[in-house]
Design a protein around this motif. Structure first.
Motif, mmCIF file in Angstrom:
data_model
loop_
_atom_site.group_PDB
_atom_site.id
_atom_site.type_symbol
_atom_site.label_atom_id
_atom_site.label_comp_id
_atom_site.label_asym_id
_atom_site.label_seq_id
_atom_site.Cartn_x
_atom_site.Cartn_y
_atom_site.Cartn_z
ATOM 1 N N GLU A 255 0.851 -1.181 0.000
ATOM 2 C CA GLU A 255 0.000 0.000 0.000
ATOM 3 C C GLU A 255 0.888 1.232 0.000
ATOM 4 O OE1 GLU A 255 -2.668 -0.187 3.277
ATOM 5 O OE2 GLU A 255 -3.601 -2.069 2.648
ATOM 6 N N THR B 201 -7.250 1.964 -0.193
ATOM 7 C CA THR B 201 -7.227 0.938 0.856
ATOM 8 C C THR B 201 -7.308 1.499 2.258
ATOM 9 O OG1 THR B 201 -4.807 0.963 0.773
ATOM 10 C CG2 THR B 201 -5.925 -0.735 -0.510
ATOM 11 N N ALA C 180 -3.665 0.370 -3.332
ATOM 12 C CA ALA C 180 -3.092 -0.956 -3.565
ATOM 13 C C ALA C 180 -3.506 -1.431 -4.946
ATOM 14 C CB ALA C 180 -3.564 -1.948 -2.500
#
Length: 665
Positions: free
Chosen positions: A429, A462, A468
């Motif tokens: 992420e 995310t 992500a």
């Protein structure tokens, strides 16, 4: 090798054209229409509202290209204000090509999801080209791409030239082929996901134990997508590939993932079923013969309820007659309250000549459940890896490529694709700032790429300003490339090498006995007198340059030398001690040069091809009549070319083999 420009027009000699023939800039904006509009407050726009990271970020001015080319930028607030005229797109939506009637799985119509104003048009078009090549199993003619994408031929030429420069495709005459380097995009997703790296070995071990195929799959909206396959070599075997997308309702993993669906998810699934009743958008499975009806839908609802109660699910010939599977969820180590949702699903797949669905449940399910327990323990005890080293100097590379190819290189497309490679192991992420730092791109350029990818469902928000990759990244060439072999990888490089040195080139591997080499790829030169060897030919390893390269690496493990060292010519080394010394020299110097030991008048030089672990798995050589190159010329002229080619083959092999098995033959 950089792609050859598709035309000779200097940069700026003529503007690009869209599919309607209107002139556009590299970022897809009209030549006379300015760039991306800002809202009334001068704030940069974002259709989804997820890119509201901080304020004061620079945005590209109206005359800057979407790729972030040099030029003045305007300092504006980076807020979540929607772009004028745009709406929040449903995840997974794409803009169909003109005239398209069959929606992709999970897609919406243009009326349902408007392309954000700040989306990078060349990036959308490049993704479309890659997806069409994927659907065509990796190869399509330029005219075929023109028809499939409904883009102007000049646009297709520029896109393919850009992708070729990046090493993502190879243009061979009128045909375009996906290249193994494209797999770095899917690798970025798989590395960030971690499941293949942590669980693949246990899936492989289970496949060996059961002598049945085992797969790992993740959810992709209302479908499932494979992330690992351990298949058995049989005449009747599975053809599913890593990255293949299947409809949830026709699989064993589908009901397990559907236990987590919301009412919105179920509604979206019913809309997709109504729009595509025969599953024509799922090219990895046979289409339904007559389409689906309400009974099929209710059966899936019932199977989902049973999966929730049982903790496992069956596929009794839903994909096609004879195919059966049983699946168990691998629970995420991160609990949501007291609930651990499925992180992925492990399946054992067979056919009815070996197992019925009932026997799968009664005989193999307990062993699958035991393996899944071990997988979950692996996920629980393995800490997240530290952030890996992100790509570097990508922005500089794209700028240099633009200077080299001129208008044939679409810089905004290349820069947009580099954003996907910012993710990876230890980087699952990322914030907008982290993406910009990892790629070296301007924040505004990275931001517009993320907006585009969110619209295409390749990236998803995310958390607090983080993003992500989604499983849909695997749709960019991964399925056909996941079945590539080393000869497939090597052949275009051999062709380039042969054209440069004007000598035949070959790739060979060592036989299981270690006594012989076997030719697996070869490109012959156009000479009256040339070395004539066909694929599959076996020759004694000890008397060939290819064999000595392979034997020199094998000697590290004290493997025995070939037993029968017969003199094939007066020059053949037949003394074991001398051969051992020769192999040590080959290992230290990195190449083997054999002069008239296999056949009088035949001279050959070879270099190793190493896998990701550094083990020599194949050898590359060129062979010629001794009169054409002296021994010194072989080393000074041919060896550098061989070494450079071997490096390129290894680079593609390492990319392809990161999460897939690449057969050597």
């Amino acid at each position: 090798m950089p792609a050859k420009p598709m035309n000779d027009d200097p940069e700026g000699s003529a503007p690009s054209a869209d599919e309607n023939g209107a002139p556009v800039n590299d970022d897809g904006t009209p030549v006379n229409g300015g760039g991306t509009p800002a809202d009334a407050g001068g704030q940069a726009a974002h259709a989804g509202g997820a890119l509201a990271e901080g304020t004061g970020a620079s945005a590209e001015g109206t005359n800057a290209s979407a790729g972030g080319a040099s030029g003045a930028t305007a300092e504006v607030a980076d807020t979540a204000t929607p772009a004028r005229g745009s709406t929040t797109p449903a995840r997974g939506s794409t803009t169909p090509a003109k005239g398209s009637t069959t929606p992709a799985s999970g897609s919406t119509t243009p009326d349902e999801a408007v392309t954000p104003d700040e989306a990078v048009t060349p990036l959308i078009r490049g993704i479309t080209v890659l997806r069409e090549l994927t659907e065509a199993d990796g190869t399509l003619s330029l005219s075929g791409l023109e028809r499939a994408t409904r883009l102007a031929r000049s646009t297709v030429d520029r896109i393919t030239a850009t992708l070729a420069r990046m090493g993502y495709v190879r243009v061979d005459g009128r045909d375009v082929h996906l290249s193994p380097r494209l797999m770095e995009l899917g690798n970025a997703y798989l590395a960030a996901l971690r499941f293949p790296a942590l669980l693949a070995a246990r899936a492989d071990a289970l496949a060996d134990e059961l002598d049945e195929s085992v797969s790992l799959a993740v959810a992709d909206r209302d479908g499932i997508r494979f992330i690992h396959q351990a298949t058995r070599r049989r005449a009747m075997s599975l053809s599913f590939r890593i990255g293949d997308l299947l409809p949830a309702e026709r699989t064993a993993p589908g009901p397990l993932f559907a236990t987590e669906w919301t009412a919105t998810d179920w509604q979206r699934w019913r809309e997709r079923r109504a729009a595509d009743p025969r599953d024509l958008s799922f090219t990895a499975v046979p289409p339904r013969k007559y389409g689906a009806d309400a009974r099929n839908d209710e059966m899936f609802v019932s199977r989902t309820q049973e999966a929730a109660a049982n903790g496992w699910a069956l596929d009794d010939q839903l994909i096609e007659p004879g195919l059966v599977a049983v699946s168990v969820p691998v629970r995420s180590p991160h609990a949501v309250g007291d609930h651990r949702p499925p992180a992925c699903v492990a399946s054992v797949v067979s056919h009815t000549s070996r197992h019925t669905a009932h026997s799968l449940r009664t005989t193999l399910l307990p062993r699958l459940q035991a393996a899944v327990t071990q997988m979950e323990q692996e996920l629980d005890r393995t800490p997240p890896p530290p952030p890996g080293t992100p790509p570097s100097n990508l922005a500089l590379w794209t700028g240099a490529s633009k200077q080299r190819l001129g208008r044939d290189f679409i810089e905004s497309l290349a820069r947009g694709l580099t954003v996907l490679t910012a993710f990876g192991e230890g980087r699952p992420e990322l914030t907008l700032t982290e993406v910009a730092q990892a790629t070296g791109l301007a924040r505004a350029t990275a931001r517009r790429a993320l907006i585009t990818y969110e619209h295409l469902d390749l990236v998803t928000p995310t958390g607090d300003r983080t993003f992500a990759l989604t499983p849909r990244v695997l749709s960019l060439g991964f399925p056909p490339l996941s079945r590539t072999t080393l000869p497939d990888i090597a052949h275009p490089h051999l062709s380039d090498l042969t054209s440069r040195i004007h000598e035949s080139t070959s790739l060979a591997v060592l036989s299981e006995s270690g006594e012989e080499i076997q030719y697996t790829a070869r490109v012959a030169t156009g000479r009256v007198m040339s070395v004539n060897i066909t694929l599959g030919t076996r020759l004694p390893a000890y008397a060939t340059a290819l064999g000595r390269v392979l034997l020199s690496d094998r000697a590290i493990g004290q493997a025995p030398l070939p037993q029968d060292l017969r003199p094939l010519t007066p020059h053949t080394i037949t003394d074991k001690q001398r051969l051992t010394h020769t192999l040590a020299s080959v290992r230290s110097q990195g190449y083997a040069l054999v002069d008239e030991e296999l056949e009088e008048g035949l001279r050959s030089i070879a270099v190793p091809i190493r896998d990701r672990s550094g083990r020599v798995v194949a050898a590359l050589n060129t062979a010629m009549h001794a009169s054409r190159h002296s021994l010194r010329e072989c080393v000074t002229d041919l060896l550098p070319e061989l070494t450079a080619t071997a490096t390129r083959i290894e680079s593609d092999l390492h990319t392809a083999a990161r999460f897939t098995h690449v057969p050597l033959t």
